[in-house]
Design an enzyme around this catalytic site. Structure first.
Site, PDB file in Angstrom:
ATOM      1  N   GLU A   4      -7.289   5.133   7.092  1.00 54.52           N
ATOM      2  CA  GLU A   4      -6.952   6.633   7.118  1.00 54.52           C
ATOM      3  C   GLU A   4      -8.101   7.257   6.061  1.00 54.52           C
ATOM      4  OE1 GLU A   4      -3.138   6.015   5.148  1.00 54.52           O
ATOM      5  OE2 GLU A   4      -2.288   5.446   7.037  1.00 54.52           O
TER       6      GLU A   4
ATOM      7  N   GLU B 131      -6.090  -4.389  10.623  1.00 55.19           N
ATOM      8  CA  GLU B 131      -4.964  -3.291  10.829  1.00 55.19           C
ATOM      9  C   GLU B 131      -5.350  -2.473  11.944  1.00 55.19           C
ATOM     10  OE1 GLU B 131      -2.712  -2.319   7.029  1.00 55.19           O
ATOM     11  OE2 GLU B 131      -4.201  -1.168   7.006  1.00 55.19           O
TER      12      GLU B 131
ATOM     13  N   ASN C 267       0.894  -1.268   0.071  1.00 58.80           N
ATOM     14  CA  ASN C 267       0.024   0.109  -0.104  1.00 58.80           C
ATOM     15  C   ASN C 267       0.935   1.083  -0.122  1.00 58.80           C
ATOM     16  OD1 ASN C 267      -1.890   2.000   0.423  1.00 58.80           O
ATOM     17  ND2 ASN C 267      -2.073   1.469   2.432  1.00 58.80           N
TER      18      ASN C 267
ATOM     19  N   HIS D 105      -9.903   1.435   4.401  1.00 58.87           N
ATOM     20  CA  HIS D 105      -8.762   1.544   5.138  1.00 58.87           C
ATOM     21  C   HIS D 105      -8.779   2.710   6.145  1.00 58.87           C
ATOM     22  CE1 HIS D 105      -4.586   2.786   6.323  1.00 58.87           C
ATOM     23  NE2 HIS D 105      -4.098   1.715   5.531  1.00 58.87           N
TER      24      HIS D 105
ATOM     25  N   SER E 115       2.598  -1.474  10.531  1.00 61.96           N
ATOM     26  CA  SER E 115       4.326  -1.504  11.127  1.00 61.96           C
ATOM     27  C   SER E 115       4.823  -2.962  10.772  1.00 61.96           C
ATOM     28  CB  SER E 115       4.486  -0.952  12.715  1.00 61.96           C
ATOM     29  OG  SER E 115       4.005   0.317  12.653  1.00 61.96           O
TER      30      SER E 115
ATOM     31  N   GLY F 100       1.705   2.918  10.588  1.00 61.70           N
ATOM     32  CA  GLY F 100       2.551   3.841  10.624  1.00 61.70           C
ATOM     33  C   GLY F 100       3.463   4.468  11.643  1.00 61.70           C
TER      34      GLY F 100
ATOM     35  N   LYS G 135       0.270   4.322  -0.208  1.00 63.01           N
ATOM     36  CA  LYS G 135      -0.728   5.450   0.217  1.00 63.01           C
ATOM     37  C   LYS G 135      -0.228   6.321  -1.125  1.00 63.01           C
ATOM     38  CE  LYS G 135      -0.346   3.490   4.438  1.00 63.01           C
ATOM     39  NZ  LYS G 135      -0.393   3.889   6.054  1.00 63.01           N
TER      40      LYS G 135
HETATM   41  P1  PGA Z   1       2.257   0.668   7.756  1.00 63.73           P
HETATM   42  O1  PGA Z   1       1.130   1.129   6.837  1.00 63.73           O
HETATM   43  O2  PGA Z   1       2.871  -0.453   7.325  1.00 63.73           O
HETATM   44  O3  PGA Z   1       3.143   2.220   7.329  1.00 63.73           O
HETATM   45  O4  PGA Z   1       2.169   0.660   9.282  1.00 63.73           O
HETATM   46  C1  PGA Z   1      -0.051  -0.120   6.864  1.00 63.73           C
HETATM   47  C2  PGA Z   1      -1.229   0.107   6.375  1.00 63.73           C
HETATM   48  O5  PGA Z   1      -1.592   1.379   6.492  1.00 63.73           O
HETATM   49  O6  PGA Z   1      -1.671  -0.436   5.160  1.00 63.73           O
END
Ligand code: PGA
Length: 232
Positions: free
Chosen positions: A88, A158, A8, A86, A194, A164, A10
């Site tokens: 976000e 998640e 991903n 997601h 992460s 993140g 982003k």
């Molecule tokens: P991250 O993000 O690996 O940077 O924690 C995972 C995600 O948001 O899908």
């Protein structure tokens, strides 16, 4: 289902050239590259082994929806998957689970596999919080799956505190959540939050997830390829 390692990206990288470089260096079997919409064509032309997905889609098929992208368009660009719900998108753009469900069922009509994200906000394994977290997850899962064909859908757990943050979910807690989620919806389930080259195998082999959803590390080909090795 074969194990998947989903990248991903982003809202990264900043240029088409970088997108091409990352796609080319992470082009492996079992990998699903999910770039921003504008880089789909570049990624499509670059990858040979990997599959491609998008990070969102519209709940509408076509028409007067300025700025939206229909899942049918994504299918015609070569996408096989679409990440939906997601955290976000839920947090920054106010998406709710019913909208996620509508997007997912339209994505299925367009021949895409929706990859629906769910997860709680706070890290806690305290008994008194357990009931609250489980009922939150249950509601989120059931609503996000309303009207969705269980045959062609993948869930991703998640936990928001792990996204993140460099604070991955402890594998035992992830395992417990996996078991709970499977009791609500027995579907293929990925872990995200992460993930890095040190902890990737623990989510697959200790916690028993069927794949990984990788954000930050997916932009670093060397690290991502080491993560992806675990799913091949
Ligand atoms: P991250 O993000 O690996 O940077 O924690 C995972 C995600 O948001 O899908």
């Amino acid at each position: 289902m074969n194990k998947l390692c989903v990248a991903n990206w982003k809202m990264n990288p900043s240029s088409q050239k970088e997108a091409e470089e990352i796609a080319s260096a992470t082009d492996k079997r079992g990998v699903v590259v999910c770039p921003p919409f504008v880089f789909l064509e570049t990624v499509r032309k670059t990858i040979k082994e990997a599959s491609m997905g998008a990070q969102n889609c519209s709940a509408e098929e076509k028409g007067s929806y300025t700025g939206e992208v229909s899942p049918f368009m994504l299918g015609s660009m070569g996408c096989e998957y679409v990440i939906l719900g997601h955290s976000e998108r839920r947090d920054h753009f106010g998406e709710n689970s019913l909208q996620v469900a509508r997007k997912a069922s339209l994505a299925q009509k367009a021949g895409l596999v929706p990859l629906i994200c769910v997860g709680e906000k706070e890290e806690s394994s305290k008994e008194e919080k357990e009931k609250e977290i489980e009922s939150f997850l249950k509601e989120q899962i059931e609503t996000s799956l309303k009207g969705v064909d269980p045959e062609g859908v993948i869930l991703a757990y998640e936990p928001i505190f792990a996204i993140g943050s460099g604070n991955p979910c402890p594998p035992e807690l992830a395992r417990k959540r996996k078991e709970f989620i499977k009791s609500v919806a027995p579907l293929s389930l990925l872990y995200g939050g992460s993930v890095n080259k040190e902890n990737a195998s623990s989510y697959l082999f200790e916690s028993g997830f069927e794949g990984l959803l990788v954000g930050g590390a997916s932009l670093h080909p060397e690290e991502f390829c080491q993560i992806a090795k675990n799913v091949q």
